[in-house]
Design an enzyme around this catalytic site. Structure first.
Site, PDB file in Angstrom:
ATOM      1  N   LYS A  19      -0.018   4.228  -0.393  1.00  0.00           N
ATOM      2  CA  LYS A  19      -0.532   5.512   0.206  1.00  0.00           C
ATOM      3  C   LYS A  19      -0.401   6.631  -0.770  1.00  0.00           C
ATOM      4  O   LYS A  19      -0.158   6.505  -1.941  1.00  0.00           O
ATOM      5  CB  LYS A  19      -0.150   5.879   1.646  1.00  0.00           C
ATOM      6  CG  LYS A  19      -0.144   4.418   2.453  1.00  0.00           C
ATOM      7  CD  LYS A  19      -0.139   4.584   3.937  1.00  0.00           C
ATOM      8  CE  LYS A  19       0.072   3.581   4.657  1.00  0.00           C
ATOM      9  NZ  LYS A  19       0.107   3.485   6.097  1.00  0.00           N
ATOM     10  N   ASN A  60       0.916  -1.179  -0.022  1.00  0.00           N
ATOM     11  CA  ASN A  60       0.149  -0.099   0.023  1.00  0.00           C
ATOM     12  C   ASN A  60       0.912   1.160  -0.134  1.00  0.00           C
ATOM     13  O   ASN A  60       1.377   1.499   0.970  1.00  0.00           O
ATOM     14  CB  ASN A  60      -0.870  -0.065   1.200  1.00  0.00           C
ATOM     15  CG  ASN A  60      -1.638   1.097   1.409  1.00  0.00           C
ATOM     16  OD1 ASN A  60      -1.754   2.152   0.605  1.00  0.00           O
ATOM     17  ND2 ASN A  60      -2.395   1.456   2.776  1.00  0.00           N
ATOM     18  N   GLU A  73      -6.797   4.686   7.587  1.00  0.00           N
ATOM     19  CA  GLU A  73      -6.585   5.955   7.166  1.00  0.00           C
ATOM     20  C   GLU A  73      -7.790   6.572   6.606  1.00  0.00           C
ATOM     21  O   GLU A  73      -8.019   7.939   6.535  1.00  0.00           O
ATOM     22  CB  GLU A  73      -5.408   6.223   6.343  1.00  0.00           C
ATOM     23  CG  GLU A  73      -3.984   6.055   7.453  1.00  0.00           C
ATOM     24  CD  GLU A  73      -2.877   5.481   6.804  1.00  0.00           C
ATOM     25  OE1 GLU A  73      -2.920   5.740   5.285  1.00  0.00           O
ATOM     26  OE2 GLU A  73      -1.840   5.094   7.433  1.00  0.00           O
ATOM     27  N   SER A 128       3.247  -2.294  10.360  1.00  0.00           N
ATOM     28  CA  SER A 128       4.685  -2.157  10.667  1.00  0.00           C
ATOM     29  C   SER A 128       5.519  -3.326  10.298  1.00  0.00           C
ATOM     30  O   SER A 128       6.390  -3.917  10.977  1.00  0.00           O
ATOM     31  CB  SER A 128       5.145  -1.809  12.113  1.00  0.00           C
ATOM     32  OG  SER A 128       4.625  -0.640  12.343  1.00  0.00           O
ATOM     33  N   GLY A 162       2.480   1.999  10.843  1.00  0.00           N
ATOM     34  CA  GLY A 162       3.518   3.216  10.534  1.00  0.00           C
ATOM     35  C   GLY A 162       4.143   3.661  12.020  1.00  0.00           C
ATOM     36  O   GLY A 162       4.641   4.660  11.909  1.00  0.00           O
ATOM     37  N   GLU A 205      -5.370  -4.806  10.489  1.00  0.00           N
ATOM     38  CA  GLU A 205      -4.477  -3.822  10.644  1.00  0.00           C
ATOM     39  C   GLU A 205      -4.848  -3.244  11.983  1.00  0.00           C
ATOM     40  O   GLU A 205      -5.518  -2.248  12.070  1.00  0.00           O
ATOM     41  CB  GLU A 205      -4.451  -2.941   9.639  1.00  0.00           C
ATOM     42  CG  GLU A 205      -3.751  -3.511   8.297  1.00  0.00           C
ATOM     43  CD  GLU A 205      -3.538  -2.468   7.381  1.00  0.00           C
ATOM     44  OE1 GLU A 205      -2.363  -2.647   6.699  1.00  0.00           O
ATOM     45  OE2 GLU A 205      -4.212  -1.546   7.038  1.00  0.00           O
TER      46      GLU A 205
HETATM   47  P1  PGA Z   1       3.026   0.324   7.637  1.00  0.00           P
HETATM   48  O1  PGA Z   1       1.384   0.368   7.072  1.00  0.00           O
HETATM   49  O2  PGA Z   1       3.356  -0.955   7.058  1.00  0.00           O
HETATM   50  O3  PGA Z   1       3.781   1.448   7.095  1.00  0.00           O
HETATM   51  O4  PGA Z   1       2.948   0.222   8.872  1.00  0.00           O
HETATM   52  C1  PGA Z   1       0.537  -0.702   6.700  1.00  0.00           C
HETATM   53  C2  PGA Z   1      -0.910  -0.184   5.931  1.00  0.00           C
HETATM   54  O5  PGA Z   1      -1.053   1.050   6.337  1.00  0.00           O
HETATM   55  O6  PGA Z   1      -1.355  -0.718   5.412  1.00  0.00           O
END
Ligand code: PGA
Length: 234
Positions: free
Chosen positions: A11, A9, A89, A194, A163, A157
């Protein structure tokens, strides 16, 4: 056995140059590798290559007066095979409810996209002992009738792990994934939050973890490649 999926992802990150780097990613047999870049990059992605492309959201309607939104059909036309829906998000930044996620998921099915439906508890919900109630309610309300292992992937998640570098214990991941498996025996259930090369093998060793939805560590082949390899070896 559900299929194994390593999904990235991106983003609101990524460039054409970064897309070109994807050719360096491993695509082992038995693992579906998916990248969900910003939708503006889909038309320049190699959509016929071994890496499937996805969007990060779609509107529930097929067309209309929805400035700034994209329909599931538009993502299909741009080469997407998957779409992430209900990411925390979006639930937080855009106030998306599970009912809206369900309507978007329905639209994704109608267009022919595979929906990666995200659920997860906040830290205060976990500390209050509400994790299974929260993810149970989210999954029940977010998946429409007609959800199958062919058209849907679940991504668990925990919001507090996204993050942040904080990862639940393997026991915590196992508890939620076993609960979700009880609800959806055949669907692929990904863990997200993460995930990185250094913890991927341990996470993929947890029962009922069929892969990962990866944010930050999916942006560079040197970070995402070892995660894909760890999934292949799990
Ligand atoms: P991250 O994000 O691996 O940066 O923690 C995961 C996600 O939001 O799908």
């Amino acid at each position: 056995m559900p299929r194994k999926i390593a999904a990235g992802n991106w983003k609101m990150n990524g460039t054409r140059a970064m897309l070109a780097e994807l050719s360096r990613l491993p695509t082992p047999d038995g693992v579906d590798v998916v990248i969900c870049p910003p939708a503006t990059l889909l038309p320049v992605a190699d959509v016929d290559g071994p890496i499937a492309m996805g969007g990060q959201d779609c509107h529930a309607a097929t067309s209309g007066a929805h400035t700034g939104d994209l329909s599931a059909n538009m993502l299909i036309e741009a080469g997407a095979k998957y779409v992430i829906l209900g990411h925390s998000e979006r639930r937080t930044d855009h106030g998306e409810t599970s009912e809206e996620v369900q309507a978007k998921t329905k639209a994704a099915y109608t267009a022919g996209l595979i929906a990666i439906v995200c659920i997860g508890e906040t830290l205060s919900e976990r500390e209050a002992g509400e994790t299974l109630d929260v993810v149970g309610e989210q999954i029940d309300a977010s998946l429409p009738d007609g959800a199958t292992a062919e058209n849907t992937v679940i991504a668990y998640e925990p919001v507090w792990a996204i993050g942040t570098g904080k990862v639940p214990t393997t026991d915590q991941i196992a508890e939620v994934h076993a609960f979700l498996r009880g609800k959806q025996p055949d669907m692929a259930i990904l863990y997200g939050g993460s995930v990185k090369a250094s913890n991927a093998a341990e996470i993929f060793g947890v029962p009922n973890v069929d892969g990962a939805l990866v944010g930050g560590a999916s942006l560079k082949p040197e970070d995402f490649g070892p995660i894909i390899s760890a999934l292949s070896e799990s």
